[in-house]
Design a protein around this motif. Structure first.
Motif, PDB file in Angstrom:
ATOM      1  N   GLU A 112      54.506  23.060  17.442  1.00  0.00           N
ATOM      2  CA  GLU A 112      53.701  24.272  17.537  1.00  0.00           C
ATOM      3  C   GLU A 112      53.051  24.334  18.916  1.00  0.00           C
ATOM      4  OE1 GLU A 112      52.998  26.901  15.334  1.00  0.00           O
ATOM      5  OE2 GLU A 112      54.831  26.053  14.476  1.00  0.00           O
ATOM      6  N   PRO A 113      52.816  25.536  19.434  1.00  0.00           N
ATOM      7  CA  PRO A 113      52.122  25.632  20.720  1.00  0.00           C
ATOM      8  C   PRO A 113      50.739  24.983  20.611  1.00  0.00           C
ATOM      9  CG  PRO A 113      53.026  27.766  20.071  1.00  0.00           C
ATOM     10  CD  PRO A 113      53.198  26.848  18.901  1.00  0.00           C
ATOM     11  N   PRO A 114      50.321  24.259  21.627  1.00  0.00           N
ATOM     12  CA  PRO A 114      49.026  23.596  21.559  1.00  0.00           C
ATOM     13  C   PRO A 114      47.883  24.605  21.461  1.00  0.00           C
ATOM     14  CG  PRO A 114      50.000  23.354  23.738  1.00  0.00           C
ATOM     15  CD  PRO A 114      51.009  24.036  22.885  1.00  0.00           C
ATOM     16  N   ASP A 115      46.813  24.196  20.804  1.00  0.00           N
ATOM     17  CA  ASP A 115      45.624  25.034  20.679  1.00  0.00           C
ATOM     18  C   ASP A 115      44.402  24.151  20.892  1.00  0.00           C
ATOM     19  OD1 ASP A 115      43.745  26.952  20.215  1.00  0.00           O
ATOM     20  OD2 ASP A 115      44.257  27.269  18.104  1.00  0.00           O
ATOM     21  N   THR A 116      44.057  23.946  22.161  1.00  0.00           N
ATOM     22  CA  THR A 116      42.923  23.080  22.499  1.00  0.00           C
ATOM     23  C   THR A 116      41.627  23.867  22.616  1.00  0.00           C
ATOM     24  OG1 THR A 116      43.227  23.356  24.887  1.00  0.00           O
ATOM     25  CG2 THR A 116      44.475  21.568  23.813  1.00  0.00           C
ATOM     26  N   GLY A 117      41.736  25.193  22.606  1.00  0.00           N
ATOM     27  CA  GLY A 117      40.555  26.030  22.741  1.00  0.00           C
ATOM     28  C   GLY A 117      40.360  26.604  24.129  1.00  0.00           C
ATOM     29  N   ALA A 118      41.208  26.225  25.087  1.00  0.00           N
ATOM     30  CA  ALA A 118      41.099  26.742  26.452  1.00  0.00           C
ATOM     31  C   ALA A 118      42.494  26.873  27.062  1.00  0.00           C
ATOM     32  CB  ALA A 118      40.241  25.813  27.308  1.00  0.00           C
ATOM     33  N   LEU A 119      42.689  27.929  27.838  1.00  0.00           N
ATOM     34  CA  LEU A 119      44.006  28.203  28.417  1.00  0.00           C
ATOM     35  C   LEU A 119      44.504  27.049  29.280  1.00  0.00           C
ATOM     36  CD1 LEU A 119      46.413  30.025  28.992  1.00  0.00           C
ATOM     37  CD2 LEU A 119      45.048  31.142  30.791  1.00  0.00           C
ATOM     38  N   ARG A 120      43.668  26.557  30.180  1.00  0.00           N
ATOM     39  CA  ARG A 120      44.115  25.503  31.091  1.00  0.00           C
ATOM     40  C   ARG A 120      44.607  24.275  30.319  1.00  0.00           C
ATOM     41  NH1 ARG A 120      43.218  24.307  36.497  1.00  0.00           N
ATOM     42  NH2 ARG A 120      43.799  22.179  36.996  1.00  0.00           N
ATOM     43  N   SER A 121      43.823  23.787  29.379  1.00  0.00           N
ATOM     44  CA  SER A 121      44.223  22.579  28.651  1.00  0.00           C
ATOM     45  C   SER A 121      45.405  22.853  27.725  1.00  0.00           C
ATOM     46  CB  SER A 121      43.039  21.972  27.888  1.00  0.00           C
ATOM     47  OG  SER A 121      42.404  22.940  27.078  1.00  0.00           O
ATOM     48  N   ASP A 122      45.520  24.090  27.203  1.00  0.00           N
ATOM     49  CA  ASP A 122      46.711  24.442  26.415  1.00  0.00           C
ATOM     50  C   ASP A 122      47.967  24.356  27.285  1.00  0.00           C
ATOM     51  OD1 ASP A 122      45.220  24.936  24.141  1.00  0.00           O
ATOM     52  OD2 ASP A 122      45.471  27.117  24.195  1.00  0.00           O
ATOM     53  N   LEU A 123      47.873  24.900  28.508  1.00  0.00           N
ATOM     54  CA  LEU A 123      49.027  24.878  29.411  1.00  0.00           C
ATOM     55  C   LEU A 123      49.384  23.454  29.829  1.00  0.00           C
ATOM     56  CD1 LEU A 123      48.206  27.977  31.654  1.00  0.00           C
ATOM     57  CD2 LEU A 123      50.036  27.794  29.935  1.00  0.00           C
ATOM     58  N   VAL A 124      48.374  22.645  30.130  1.00  0.00           N
ATOM     59  CA  VAL A 124      48.639  21.249  30.506  1.00  0.00           C
ATOM     60  C   VAL A 124      49.333  20.532  29.356  1.00  0.00           C
ATOM     61  CG1 VAL A 124      47.540  19.029  31.005  1.00  0.00           C
ATOM     62  CG2 VAL A 124      46.831  21.073  32.248  1.00  0.00           C
ATOM     63  N   GLU A 125      48.861  20.716  28.135  1.00  0.00           N
ATOM     64  CA  GLU A 125      49.466  20.047  26.978  1.00  0.00           C
ATOM     65  C   GLU A 125      50.885  20.557  26.728  1.00  0.00           C
ATOM     66  OE1 GLU A 125      50.200  17.615  23.738  1.00  0.00           O
ATOM     67  OE2 GLU A 125      48.803  17.432  25.405  1.00  0.00           O
ATOM     68  N   LEU A 126      51.093  21.860  26.839  1.00  0.00           N
ATOM     69  CA  LEU A 126      52.430  22.435  26.649  1.00  0.00           C
ATOM     70  C   LEU A 126      53.417  21.849  27.654  1.00  0.00           C
ATOM     71  CD1 LEU A 126      54.266  24.510  25.238  1.00  0.00           C
ATOM     72  CD2 LEU A 126      53.480  26.187  26.925  1.00  0.00           C
ATOM     73  N   LEU A 127      53.005  21.753  28.919  1.00  0.00           N
ATOM     74  CA  LEU A 127      53.900  21.214  29.943  1.00  0.00           C
ATOM     75  C   LEU A 127      54.077  19.708  29.787  1.00  0.00           C
ATOM     76  CD1 LEU A 127      53.083  23.262  33.143  1.00  0.00           C
ATOM     77  CD2 LEU A 127      54.570  23.775  31.221  1.00  0.00           C
ATOM     78  N   ARG A 128      53.047  19.019  29.333  1.00  0.00           N
ATOM     79  CA  ARG A 128      53.178  17.586  29.074  1.00  0.00           C
ATOM     80  C   ARG A 128      54.226  17.343  27.982  1.00  0.00           C
ATOM     81  NH1 ARG A 128      52.168  14.079  25.672  1.00  0.00           N
ATOM     82  NH2 ARG A 128      51.013  15.432  24.292  1.00  0.00           N
ATOM     83  N   GLN A 129      54.173  18.161  26.913  1.00  0.00           N
ATOM     84  CA  GLN A 129      55.169  18.039  25.843  1.00  0.00           C
ATOM     85  C   GLN A 129      56.570  18.307  26.381  1.00  0.00           C
ATOM     86  OE1 GLN A 129      53.915  20.792  22.796  1.00  0.00           O
ATOM     87  NE2 GLN A 129      52.125  19.564  22.238  1.00  0.00           N
ATOM     88  N   ALA A 130      56.707  19.334  27.202  1.00  0.00           N
ATOM     89  CA  ALA A 130      58.020  19.658  27.775  1.00  0.00           C
ATOM     90  C   ALA A 130      58.506  18.535  28.680  1.00  0.00           C
ATOM     91  CB  ALA A 130      57.938  20.975  28.554  1.00  0.00           C
ATOM     92  N   ALA A 131      57.611  17.977  29.487  1.00  0.00           N
ATOM     93  CA  ALA A 131      57.992  16.889  30.397  1.00  0.00           C
ATOM     94  C   ALA A 131      58.423  15.652  29.623  1.00  0.00           C
ATOM     95  CB  ALA A 131      56.834  16.551  31.333  1.00  0.00           C
ATOM     96  N   ASN A 132      57.790  15.394  28.488  1.00  0.00           N
ATOM     97  CA  ASN A 132      58.175  14.235  27.668  1.00  0.00           C
ATOM     98  C   ASN A 132      59.601  14.360  27.145  1.00  0.00           C
ATOM     99  OD1 ASN A 132      55.756  12.949  28.059  1.00  0.00           O
ATOM    100  ND2 ASN A 132      54.858  13.643  26.125  1.00  0.00           N
ATOM    101  N   GLY A 133      60.087  15.593  27.004  1.00  0.00           N
ATOM    102  CA  GLY A 133      61.461  15.807  26.565  1.00  0.00           C
ATOM    103  C   GLY A 133      62.482  15.653  27.679  1.00  0.00           C
ATOM    104  N   PHE A 134      62.011  15.514  28.925  1.00  0.00           N
ATOM    105  CA  PHE A 134      62.906  15.394  30.067  1.00  0.00           C
ATOM    106  C   PHE A 134      62.834  14.001  30.647  1.00  0.00           C
ATOM    107  CE2 PHE A 134      63.774  19.849  30.232  1.00  0.00           C
ATOM    108  CZ  PHE A 134      65.026  19.858  30.801  1.00  0.00           C
ATOM    109  N   ASP A 135      63.531  13.093  30.019  1.00  0.00           N
ATOM    110  CA  ASP A 135      63.561  11.723  30.534  1.00  0.00           C
ATOM    111  C   ASP A 135      64.578  11.622  31.667  1.00  0.00           C
ATOM    112  OD1 ASP A 135      65.975  11.897  29.215  1.00  0.00           O
ATOM    113  OD2 ASP A 135      65.359  10.640  27.554  1.00  0.00           O
TER     114      ASP A 135
END
Length: 195
Positions: free
Chosen positions: A71-94
């Motif tokens: 699910e898309p992250p929901d941290t309560g703030a746009l910046r931290s949501d975007l950081v978490e979303l990209l972190r998840q995507a980066a984890n899929g790119f080994d």
């Protein structure tokens, strides 16, 4: 390994697992239909019937091993949501996926079918719907005006992650993700939503 009589999903699973094992252990350059067939316990024609090109076989193995989308992250703030979303995507790119994509990009430059398969895989594997959900949620919270962002903007952070994985052989670091979000993505999103 001797050929075993299997069909359907069991056979496809064995072929894709064998493909991923070869990609992981030897790299895209060493991926052959013969090696996959031998490791999967089947024949080359069986593998070729399902995936006519090496590019299609490698991309199918990458799909097979990708974790299910969260699910898309929901941290309560746009910046931290975007950081978490990209972190998840980066984890899929080994490193393996980066090396496979680099090999595919080089190989498919002269192969229209391979190029089409690579472009289709990139479109299919880019979670722009998750990016759109994060932006919509931020608009609901009043962090920015509601707006439909162009598809290219929604793809941009994932293109940058994929580029980093291909060019440098590893996904972007936490600092690089922070920079992508803070220096590129947030200014762009704010500019486009404030028009």
């Amino acid at each position: 390994m001797t050929a075993t009589r299997r069909r359907g999903e069991r056979l496809e699973h064995a072929i894709l697992e064998a493909t991923w094992q070869i990609l992981t252990e030897a790299g895209y350059a060493k991926l052959t239909f013969e090696a996959v067939a031998a490791l999967a316990g089947t024949s080359r024609p069986v593998v070729n019937r399902r995936w006519p090109t090496r590019a299609e076989l490698a991309l199918a193995a990458m799909d097979h091993t990708l974790p299910a989308g969260a699910e898309p992250p929901d941290t309560g703030a746009l910046r931290s949501d975007l950081v978490e979303l990209l972190r998840q995507a980066a984890n899929g790119f080994d490193a393996v996926r980066g090396e496979v994509l680099a090999g595919l990009a080089a190989e498919t430059a002269r192969d229209p079918d391979g190029t089409a398969a690579l472009h289709a895989w990139i479109a299919r594997s880019t979670p722009q719907d998750r990016m759109a959900a994060v932006i919509a949620r931020a608009a609901d919270r009043g962090e920015l005006p509601a707006a439909d962002l162009p598809p290219r903007v929604l793809r941009l952070p994932f293109d940058l992650i994929r580029n980093e994985a291909v060019v440098f052989g590893r996904p972007p670091s936490g600092d690089a993700i922070d920079s992508i979000v803070g220096d590129i993505l947030l200014p762009l999103v704010h500019q486009l939503t404030s028009r």
